[in-house]
Write a protein that holds these residues in place. Structure first.
Motif, PDB file in Angstrom:
ATOM      1  N   LEU A   1       2.504  -0.230   3.520  1.00 25.98           N
ATOM      2  CA  LEU A   1       1.721  -1.030   4.460  1.00 25.98           C
ATOM      3  C   LEU A   1       0.667  -1.832   3.705  1.00 25.98           C
ATOM      4  O   LEU A   1       0.498  -3.037   3.899  1.00 25.98           O
ATOM      5  CB  LEU A   1       1.012  -0.134   5.480  1.00 25.98           C
ATOM      6  CG  LEU A   1       1.835   0.587   6.536  1.00 25.98           C
ATOM      7  CD1 LEU A   1       0.927   1.403   7.421  1.00 25.98           C
ATOM      8  CD2 LEU A   1       2.600  -0.425   7.374  1.00 25.98           C
ATOM      9  N   LEU A   2      -0.027  -1.126   2.798  1.00 23.16           N
ATOM     10  CA  LEU A   2      -1.136  -1.728   2.064  1.00 23.16           C
ATOM     11  C   LEU A   2      -0.631  -2.815   1.120  1.00 23.16           C
ATOM     12  O   LEU A   2      -1.103  -3.948   1.137  1.00 23.16           O
ATOM     13  CB  LEU A   2      -1.841  -0.611   1.274  1.00 23.16           C
ATOM     14  CG  LEU A   2      -3.255  -0.884   0.817  1.00 23.16           C
ATOM     15  CD1 LEU A   2      -4.161  -1.019   2.018  1.00 23.16           C
ATOM     16  CD2 LEU A   2      -3.712   0.247  -0.097  1.00 23.16           C
ATOM     17  N   PHE A   3       0.399  -2.463   0.310  1.00 26.23           N
ATOM     18  CA  PHE A   3       0.927  -3.417  -0.668  1.00 26.23           C
ATOM     19  C   PHE A   3       1.548  -4.621   0.039  1.00 26.23           C
ATOM     20  O   PHE A   3       1.321  -5.762  -0.341  1.00 26.23           O
ATOM     21  CB  PHE A   3       1.987  -2.747  -1.555  1.00 26.23           C
ATOM     22  CG  PHE A   3       1.440  -1.711  -2.492  1.00 26.23           C
ATOM     23  CD1 PHE A   3       0.062  -1.502  -2.591  1.00 26.23           C
ATOM     24  CD2 PHE A   3       2.282  -0.945  -3.276  1.00 26.23           C
ATOM     25  CE1 PHE A   3      -0.446  -0.548  -3.446  1.00 26.23           C
ATOM     26  CE2 PHE A   3       1.776   0.009  -4.137  1.00 26.23           C
ATOM     27  CZ  PHE A   3       0.418   0.215  -4.220  1.00 26.23           C
ATOM     28  N   GLY A   4       2.352  -4.338   1.030  1.00 28.35           N
ATOM     29  CA  GLY A   4       3.044  -5.417   1.739  1.00 28.35           C
ATOM     30  C   GLY A   4       2.040  -6.374   2.351  1.00 28.35           C
ATOM     31  O   GLY A   4       2.176  -7.594   2.258  1.00 28.35           O
ATOM     32  N   TRP A   5       0.989  -5.815   2.933  1.00 33.11           N
ATOM     33  CA  TRP A   5      -0.012  -6.651   3.579  1.00 33.11           C
ATOM     34  C   TRP A   5      -0.762  -7.474   2.541  1.00 33.11           C
ATOM     35  O   TRP A   5      -0.938  -8.679   2.667  1.00 33.11           O
ATOM     36  CB  TRP A   5      -0.988  -5.758   4.370  1.00 33.11           C
ATOM     37  CG  TRP A   5      -2.074  -6.527   5.041  1.00 33.11           C
ATOM     38  CD1 TRP A   5      -1.931  -7.319   6.130  1.00 33.11           C
ATOM     39  CD2 TRP A   5      -3.435  -6.596   4.650  1.00 33.11           C
ATOM     40  NE1 TRP A   5      -3.134  -7.880   6.461  1.00 33.11           N
ATOM     41  CE2 TRP A   5      -4.081  -7.448   5.564  1.00 33.11           C
ATOM     42  CE3 TRP A   5      -4.173  -6.012   3.620  1.00 33.11           C
ATOM     43  CZ2 TRP A   5      -5.434  -7.739   5.477  1.00 33.11           C
ATOM     44  CZ3 TRP A   5      -5.528  -6.297   3.539  1.00 33.11           C
ATOM     45  CH2 TRP A   5      -6.146  -7.159   4.459  1.00 33.11           C
ATOM     46  N   GLY A   6      -1.179  -6.791   1.422  1.00 35.80           N
ATOM     47  CA  GLY A   6      -1.944  -7.481   0.385  1.00 35.80           C
ATOM     48  C   GLY A   6      -1.121  -8.586  -0.272  1.00 35.80           C
ATOM     49  O   GLY A   6      -1.585  -9.723  -0.433  1.00 35.80           O
ATOM     50  N   TYR A   7       0.129  -8.270  -0.596  1.00 36.61           N
ATOM     51  CA  TYR A   7       1.003  -9.231  -1.257  1.00 36.61           C
ATOM     52  C   TYR A   7       1.231 -10.438  -0.359  1.00 36.61           C
ATOM     53  O   TYR A   7       1.150 -11.591  -0.779  1.00 36.61           O
ATOM     54  CB  TYR A   7       2.325  -8.540  -1.578  1.00 36.61           C
ATOM     55  CG  TYR A   7       3.294  -9.374  -2.369  1.00 36.61           C
ATOM     56  CD1 TYR A   7       2.977  -9.792  -3.659  1.00 36.61           C
ATOM     57  CD2 TYR A   7       4.518  -9.731  -1.829  1.00 36.61           C
ATOM     58  CE1 TYR A   7       3.871 -10.549  -4.379  1.00 36.61           C
ATOM     59  CE2 TYR A   7       5.414 -10.492  -2.548  1.00 36.61           C
ATOM     60  CZ  TYR A   7       5.081 -10.900  -3.833  1.00 36.61           C
ATOM     61  OH  TYR A   7       5.971 -11.656  -4.542  1.00 36.61           O
ATOM     62  N   SER A   8       1.474 -10.144   0.932  1.00 39.87           N
ATOM     63  CA  SER A   8       1.711 -11.215   1.884  1.00 39.87           C
ATOM     64  C   SER A   8       0.458 -12.061   2.061  1.00 39.87           C
ATOM     65  O   SER A   8       0.521 -13.276   2.183  1.00 39.87           O
ATOM     66  CB  SER A   8       2.151 -10.607   3.213  1.00 39.87           C
ATOM     67  OG  SER A   8       2.287 -11.604   4.179  1.00 39.87           O
TER      68      SER A   8
ATOM     69  N   ARG B   1       7.218 -18.964   3.581  1.00 39.59           N
ATOM     70  CA  ARG B   1       7.622 -17.607   3.947  1.00 39.59           C
ATOM     71  C   ARG B   1       8.337 -17.019   2.762  1.00 39.59           C
ATOM     72  O   ARG B   1       9.158 -17.685   2.133  1.00 39.59           O
ATOM     73  CB  ARG B   1       8.579 -17.611   5.143  1.00 39.59           C
ATOM     74  CG  ARG B   1       8.020 -17.998   6.470  1.00 39.59           C
ATOM     75  CD  ARG B   1       7.026 -17.049   7.091  1.00 39.59           C
ATOM     76  NE  ARG B   1       7.048 -15.639   6.790  1.00 39.59           N
ATOM     77  CZ  ARG B   1       7.388 -14.701   7.656  1.00 39.59           C
ATOM     78  NH1 ARG B   1       7.776 -15.025   8.861  1.00 39.59           N
ATOM     79  NH2 ARG B   1       7.332 -13.441   7.321  1.00 39.59           N
ATOM     80  N   LEU B   2       8.068 -15.774   2.468  1.00 36.36           N
ATOM     81  CA  LEU B   2       8.809 -15.086   1.428  1.00 36.36           C
ATOM     82  C   LEU B   2      10.083 -14.544   2.039  1.00 36.36           C
ATOM     83  O   LEU B   2      10.102 -14.188   3.208  1.00 36.36           O
ATOM     84  CB  LEU B   2       7.967 -13.940   0.875  1.00 36.36           C
ATOM     85  CG  LEU B   2       6.672 -14.365   0.186  1.00 36.36           C
ATOM     86  CD1 LEU B   2       5.840 -13.152  -0.138  1.00 36.36           C
ATOM     87  CD2 LEU B   2       6.990 -15.159  -1.068  1.00 36.36           C
TER      88      LEU B   2
ATOM     89  N   LEU C   1       9.972  -7.265   1.023  1.00 34.86           N
ATOM     90  CA  LEU C   1       9.586  -6.012   1.663  1.00 34.86           C
ATOM     91  C   LEU C   1      10.142  -4.829   0.884  1.00 34.86           C
ATOM     92  O   LEU C   1       9.492  -3.792   0.766  1.00 34.86           O
ATOM     93  CB  LEU C   1      10.117  -5.958   3.096  1.00 34.86           C
ATOM     94  CG  LEU C   1       9.329  -6.692   4.161  1.00 34.86           C
ATOM     95  CD1 LEU C   1      10.022  -6.531   5.498  1.00 34.86           C
ATOM     96  CD2 LEU C   1       7.919  -6.147   4.224  1.00 34.86           C
ATOM     97  N   VAL C   2      11.381  -4.994   0.361  1.00 37.72           N
ATOM     98  CA  VAL C   2      11.986  -3.907  -0.404  1.00 37.72           C
ATOM     99  C   VAL C   2      11.186  -3.671  -1.679  1.00 37.72           C
ATOM    100  O   VAL C   2      10.892  -2.530  -2.049  1.00 37.72           O
ATOM    101  CB  VAL C   2      13.453  -4.238  -0.726  1.00 37.72           C
ATOM    102  CG1 VAL C   2      14.081  -3.126  -1.546  1.00 37.72           C
ATOM    103  CG2 VAL C   2      14.234  -4.477   0.546  1.00 37.72           C
TER     104      VAL C   2
ATOM    105  N   THR D   1      -0.705 -10.497   8.709  1.00 37.04           N
ATOM    106  CA  THR D   1      -0.846  -9.678   9.923  1.00 37.04           C
ATOM    107  C   THR D   1       0.523  -9.422  10.543  1.00 37.04           C
ATOM    108  O   THR D   1       0.827  -8.312  10.978  1.00 37.04           O
ATOM    109  CB  THR D   1      -1.740 -10.406  10.943  1.00 37.04           C
ATOM    110  OG1 THR D   1      -2.859 -10.927  10.251  1.00 37.04           O
ATOM    111  CG2 THR D   1      -2.192  -9.465  12.037  1.00 37.04           C
ATOM    112  N   ASP D   2       1.362 -10.460  10.528  1.00 35.67           N
ATOM    113  CA  ASP D   2       2.710 -10.308  11.072  1.00 35.67           C
ATOM    114  C   ASP D   2       3.489  -9.224  10.331  1.00 35.67           C
ATOM    115  O   ASP D   2       4.100  -8.351  10.930  1.00 35.67           O
ATOM    116  CB  ASP D   2       3.438 -11.654  10.974  1.00 35.67           C
ATOM    117  CG  ASP D   2       4.849 -11.568  11.505  1.00 35.67           C
ATOM    118  OD1 ASP D   2       4.990 -11.374  12.724  1.00 35.67           O
ATOM    119  OD2 ASP D   2       5.791 -11.662  10.708  1.00 35.67           O
TER     120      ASP D   2
END
Lengths: 392, 261
Positions: free
Chosen positions: A66-73, A25-26, A31-32, A83-84
């Motif tokens: 949304l896009l960056f956070g999802w892709g990075y995760s 988990r990061l 997120l920031v 997805t979470d």
């Protein structure tokens, strides 16, 4: 099971069992970072297309986040956590969007309304203790006593009509409409109450008007009670529905416990059912009051508008806060020919202000919100002191 | 007080709407004794119990036909007000149901206060103490009578409900599985209490627990049902010892020896 046995793992095609610590988990502050990255890209992109503004940057920044956070995760944490992350961000975003109008509305009303209330002359309460008699042109004076009293009186009378009718209907539906013809009647009543919920407020106003005109000799009659009747038409279905829900929540156990002690049905309803549900009932009734206290259209038709205080519900027009706001706002900017305006009644002299009407509208809106909040507070206190006590 | 008479039930049929739930009950329940009703789920024992104080008809569409005599009066006579029946035949429910808005003291006084009867403070104090002592709860709650009744433990709440029931001075106390939600210690407390209560009251108790029936009751009645959708019947009623050692009916024997169904 022996204590040395390894944790059971899912059988996989590979020989090595999947380790529990494998999922990384990061920390939350990633997120920031993705948020800042989204915002930066958004600002840059908007600047290129010459469309930069705070709102557009925040909106586009959030979408990019949304896009960056999802892709990075997805890269660092895997699809399940990605997805979470995405869903968490969407939920937070929806919350922010729903909070925005509320906060913005409160802010405007407080900023513009409270300023005018506090700026009232000669003292800080003057806006609430004077009425509009003799206030003409751009006079930077006047207040809403008449509208406050009108709103409170009309709402009080509307409540006096609606609460007994609504509560008794709810009691009939929950306690008596259980079998035979009463059940049929109850279903009919429920249907009609649902229909009533959908009545547009202007139609309720027309009903109030038509009802009184039909038996009053003066066709242009306007009275506070007409407005109260029109408002009660809007209030009754809300009271019935809210109270019905609350009464149904009272467990059957309690009614049976009371019956088994030889308590008659009506006393059981009064002393057990209503008493147990009182917190919910108060909340429901307060919501119904809050629903009608800001109604404008029916009051414009039935009660009209005046500039001075009228305590008599059965004689003449009355001022109310919503119609006052409507009237002041429609007056628009004042025409300041001279620096001062004289009150033709008591010959007081006021400064002239171009925005005086608009300012008064905001201050009246603020006053209305304060009244609703005070009512809510009272209801909260009642629920707090009367709700069933579970603590030891 | 006059010598108590038995509760006489004659040809009682109990309905839920069109559905006949219990058929043809004929029984005499002895006064100042404990009668246990046992039987499989859905056989109508609770339904029968609720007809003894006309609580059955609280359910929409439910009614009973037949004769139930308490002290020589038929409680199903058309001139009888069910409210008066319930003042003389108290009831304790499966789930403890103290009034959540009331303190422990007010819960005990509920039968008086809810009926709008006036009572002096000294009389009220005396009644509260006597009822709570009667329910073996006094020592546990005497220092917190003004605290909410819902704050007590499950077993204490059930004894509070018994105190509330005996505070109205009924002649008969009906108990509908009063211990099924309680731990063994609370159950023991209630069973001890039942033993004491039978000195003054006629007690009818429905229970799923056959050991409990054999421990607390003087007589035991066995209800059974022939199948789903069929009415329940009172198969036999006899002294508890007889029922558990030498029942006259094969169904009873099968049920108490666990060979049932």
């Amino acid at each position: 099971m022996s204590t040395t046995a390894p944790a059971p793992s899912r059988p996989t095609s590979s020989s090595a069992p999947r380790r529990l610590a494998e999922e990384r988990r990061l920390p939350w502050y990633h997120l920031v970072f993705t948020g800042l990255a989204g915002l930066l890209v958004a600002v840059a992109a908007l600047a290129i297309f010459d469309a930069l503004s705070v709102t557009s940057a925040i909106l586009l920044g959030f979408v990019l986040h949304l896009l960056f956070g999802w892709g990075y995760s997805l890269l660092r944490e895997g699809p399940r956590w990605a997805t979470d992350r995405l869903m968490t961000l969407l939920v937070i975003g929806a919350f922010a969007i729903s909070m925005f109008p509320l906060v913005s509305l409160l802010w405007s009303v407080i900023a513009r309304g409270l300023t005018r209330v506090l700026a009232a002359k000669p003292n800080i309460l003057s806006f609430w203790t004077t009425d509009m008699s003799g206030i003409i042109g751009g006079a930077d004076a006047g207040g809403v006593t008449h509208a406050i009293i009108g709103t409170l009186l009309i709402t009080l009378w509307a409540s006096l009509i609606s609460i007994p009718v609504g509560l008794f209907t709810a009691i009939f539906l929950v306690e008596y409409a259980d079998q035979g013809w009463k059940r049929t009647l109850g279903k009919g009543v429920t249907f009609l109450v649902d229909v009533m919920t959908g009545i547009p407020s202007i139609v309720a106003g027309l009903f109030g008007l038509a009802l009184f005109i039909s038996f009053m000799p003066d066709q242009s009659v306007r009275m506070g009670i007409m407005g109260a009747v029109a408002l009660s038409l809007l209030m009754i279905p809300t009271v019935v529905r809210n109270s019905e829900e609350m009464l149904r929540l009272v467990p059957m156990d309690l009614r049976e416990a009371s019956y088994a002690l030889g308590v008659p049905k009506w006393l059981t309803i009064v002393k057990v059912v209503l008493r147990t549900a009182i917190a919910g009932l108060t909340t429901g009734i307060t919501l119904a009051i809050a629903r009608v206290i800001g109604e404008t259209a029916p009051l414009l038709l039935t009660v009209g508008m005046v500039t001075s205080l009228n305590w008599n519900m059965f004689d003449g027009r009355m001022a109310t806060l919503p119609t006052f706001i409507n009237q002041q706002y429609r007056n628009g900017n004042a025409n300041c020919m001279a620096d001062s305006v004289t009150n033709p009644i008591n010959h007081e002299v006021y400064a002239c202000s171009i925005t005086t009407n608009i300012d008064r509208a905001w201050a009246a809106a603020f006053t209305l919100i304060v009244i609703v909040m005070v009512l809510n507070l009272i209801a909260r206190l009642i629920s707090h002191y009367f709700s069933p006590k579970l603590s030891r | 007080m006059a010598a108590p008479q038995p509760i006489t039930v004659e040809d009682l049929n109990i309905y839920y709407g069109d559905f006949l739930a219990v058929e043809g009950v004929d029984v005499q329940i002895r006064p100042r004794s404990v009668t246990a009703l046992i039987g499989p789920s859905g056989c109508g024992k609770s339904t029968f119990l609720r007809t003894l104080n006309r609580m059955h008809e609280v359910i929409p569409g439910a009614y009973a036909k037949g004769k139930v005599e308490i002290n020589g009066e038929d409680i199903y006579d058309s001139r009888v007000d069910p409210v008066n029946v319930r003042r003389r035949v108290g009831m304790v429910f499966q789930k403890a149901n103290p009034f959540p808005t009331m303190s422990i003291r007010d819960n005990v006084l509920a039968g008086v206060k809810l009926n709008n009867r006036r009572i002096s403070k000294t009389d009220a104090d005396e009644l509260v103490e006597r009822a709570l002592k009667g329910a073996n709860l006094w020592n546990e709650v005497k220092d917190r009578l003004d605290k909410p009744g819902m704050g007590l433990s499950g077993g204490q709440q059930q004894r509070l409900c018994i105190a509330r029931t005996i505070a109205v001075k009924p002649e008969v106390v009906l108990m509908d599985e009063p211990c099924s939600a309680l731990d063994p210690i609370s159950t023991l407390a209630i069973e001890d209490l039942i033993h004491e209560l039978k000195e003054e009251y006629t007690i009818v108790i429905v229970t799923h627990n056959m050991q409990q029936a054999s421990r607390v009751s003087d007589r035991t009645g066995f209800f059974n049902i022939a199948g789903t959708g069929k009415p329940g019947h009172l198969i036999e009623i006899d002294d508890t010892d007889t029922i558990f050692t030498n029942p006259s009916n094969k169904q009873t024997e099968d049920y108490i020896s666990g060979r049932f169904g």
